[in-house]
Design a protein around this motif. Structure first.
Motif, PDB file in Angstrom:
ATOM      1  N   PRO A 187       0.824  -1.210   0.000  1.00 40.91           N
ATOM      2  CA  PRO A 187       0.000   0.000   0.000  1.00 40.91           C
ATOM      3  C   PRO A 187       0.858   1.261   0.000  1.00 40.91           C
ATOM      4  O   PRO A 187       2.011   1.251   0.431  1.00 40.91           O
ATOM      5  CB  PRO A 187      -0.785  -0.102   1.306  1.00 40.91           C
ATOM      6  N   ILE A 188       0.261   2.336  -0.446  1.00 41.10           N
ATOM      7  CA  ILE A 188       0.904   3.648  -0.404  1.00 41.10           C
ATOM      8  C   ILE A 188       0.390   4.356   0.843  1.00 41.10           C
ATOM      9  O   ILE A 188      -0.813   4.422   1.068  1.00 41.10           O
ATOM     10  CB  ILE A 188       0.560   4.467  -1.654  1.00 41.10           C
ATOM     11  N   ALA A 189       1.283   4.860   1.664  1.00 45.46           N
ATOM     12  CA  ALA A 189       0.893   5.614   2.860  1.00 45.46           C
ATOM     13  C   ALA A 189       1.056   7.099   2.571  1.00 45.46           C
ATOM     14  O   ALA A 189       2.119   7.526   2.127  1.00 45.46           O
ATOM     15  CB  ALA A 189       1.749   5.200   4.050  1.00 45.46           C
ATOM     16  N   VAL A 190      -0.005   7.869   2.792  1.00 48.23           N
ATOM     17  CA  VAL A 190       0.055   9.300   2.506  1.00 48.23           C
ATOM     18  C   VAL A 190      -0.328  10.102   3.741  1.00 48.23           C
ATOM     19  O   VAL A 190      -1.098   9.664   4.573  1.00 48.23           O
ATOM     20  CB  VAL A 190      -0.852   9.699   1.321  1.00 48.23           C
TER      21      VAL A 190
ATOM     22  N   TYR B 109      -9.266   3.389   0.303  1.00 46.42           N
ATOM     23  CA  TYR B 109      -8.614   4.381   1.149  1.00 46.42           C
ATOM     24  C   TYR B 109      -8.959   3.986   2.576  1.00 46.42           C
ATOM     25  O   TYR B 109     -10.117   4.014   2.981  1.00 46.42           O
ATOM     26  CB  TYR B 109      -9.137   5.791   0.844  1.00 46.42           C
ATOM     27  N   ARG B 110      -7.941   3.600   3.329  1.00 44.91           N
ATOM     28  CA  ARG B 110      -8.196   3.114   4.685  1.00 44.91           C
ATOM     29  C   ARG B 110      -7.276   3.800   5.678  1.00 44.91           C
ATOM     30  O   ARG B 110      -6.262   4.378   5.321  1.00 44.91           O
ATOM     31  CB  ARG B 110      -8.046   1.604   4.751  1.00 44.91           C
TER      32      ARG B 110
ATOM     33  N   TYR C 260      -3.148   4.149   2.342  1.00 49.91           N
ATOM     34  CA  TYR C 260      -3.309   4.413   3.765  1.00 49.91           C
ATOM     35  C   TYR C 260      -3.390   5.922   3.965  1.00 49.91           C
ATOM     36  O   TYR C 260      -2.501   6.657   3.549  1.00 49.91           O
ATOM     37  CB  TYR C 260      -2.119   3.882   4.561  1.00 49.91           C
ATOM     38  N   ILE C 261      -4.451   6.351   4.633  1.00 41.74           N
ATOM     39  CA  ILE C 261      -4.653   7.765   4.945  1.00 41.74           C
ATOM     40  C   ILE C 261      -4.293   7.992   6.404  1.00 41.74           C
ATOM     41  O   ILE C 261      -4.767   7.279   7.285  1.00 41.74           O
ATOM     42  CB  ILE C 261      -6.119   8.189   4.696  1.00 41.74           C
TER      43      ILE C 261
ATOM     44  N   ARG D 182      -4.208  14.656   7.022  1.00 40.04           N
ATOM     45  CA  ARG D 182      -4.623  14.085   5.746  1.00 40.04           C
ATOM     46  C   ARG D 182      -4.133  14.964   4.606  1.00 40.04           C
ATOM     47  O   ARG D 182      -3.972  16.167   4.758  1.00 40.04           O
ATOM     48  CB  ARG D 182      -6.138  14.033   5.670  1.00 40.04           C
ATOM     49  N   PRO D 183      -3.957  14.372   3.441  1.00 37.74           N
ATOM     50  CA  PRO D 183      -3.599  15.187   2.284  1.00 37.74           C
ATOM     51  C   PRO D 183      -4.771  16.086   1.888  1.00 37.74           C
ATOM     52  O   PRO D 183      -5.928  15.745   2.122  1.00 37.74           O
ATOM     53  CB  PRO D 183      -3.301  14.164   1.194  1.00 37.74           C
TER      54      PRO D 183
END
Length: 131
Positions: free
Chosen positions: A22-25, A44-45, A72-73, A79-80
């Motif tokens: 996953p991508i974590a942002v 989006y989790r 990953y939010i 948050r972005p």
């Protein structure tokens, strides 16, 4: 009596090691959605694994064997700017964004038929109409 599966059993059953990481942002990392324009559904989790609602949707996707992306939010440290609403959310292949975990599970079951039904006929009415 059934036994509780081990982590190794769960990894094997879900084939989770076959997925891309996953991508974590967070608010500092990405100025735009890294999966924007993607042709696969995107989950989006919550980043830290503390959200049972995100886990519910993740398990539904895994049970159905759907190919999807995960972002990953970070709900704690920011948050972005491009992300609005709560986690979990799904962005479907058609670009539609949807939230609310049980609505997402129902939509997963509706969109992706197959061998696994998340709402078997014999309990569907009880599960959906439980108040």
């Amino acid at each position: 009596a059934s036994s509780i599966p081990s982590w190794k059993d769960l990894v094997f059953a879900t084939k989770c090691e076959e997925h891309e990481l996953p991508i974590a942002v967070d608010g500092r990392s990405y100025s735009s959605d890294p999966c924007d324009g993607n042709r696969r559904p995107t989950l989006y989790r919550e980043r830290h694994g503390w959200c049972p609602y995100s886990e519910r949707v993740w398990l539904a996707l895994e049970a159905k064997g759907i190919e999807y992306d995960t972002i990953y939010i970070d709900n704690i440290y920011g948050r972005p700017s491009w992300y609005g609403g709560n986690t979990p959310q799904m962005k479907w292949e058609d670009g539609k964004v949807q939230s609310e975990s049980m609505d997402l599970v129902r939509e997963i079951d509706r969109r992706y038929e197959g061998d696994v039904s998340l709402y078997p006929d014999d309990i569907q009415n009880e599960v959906i109409n439980k108040g």
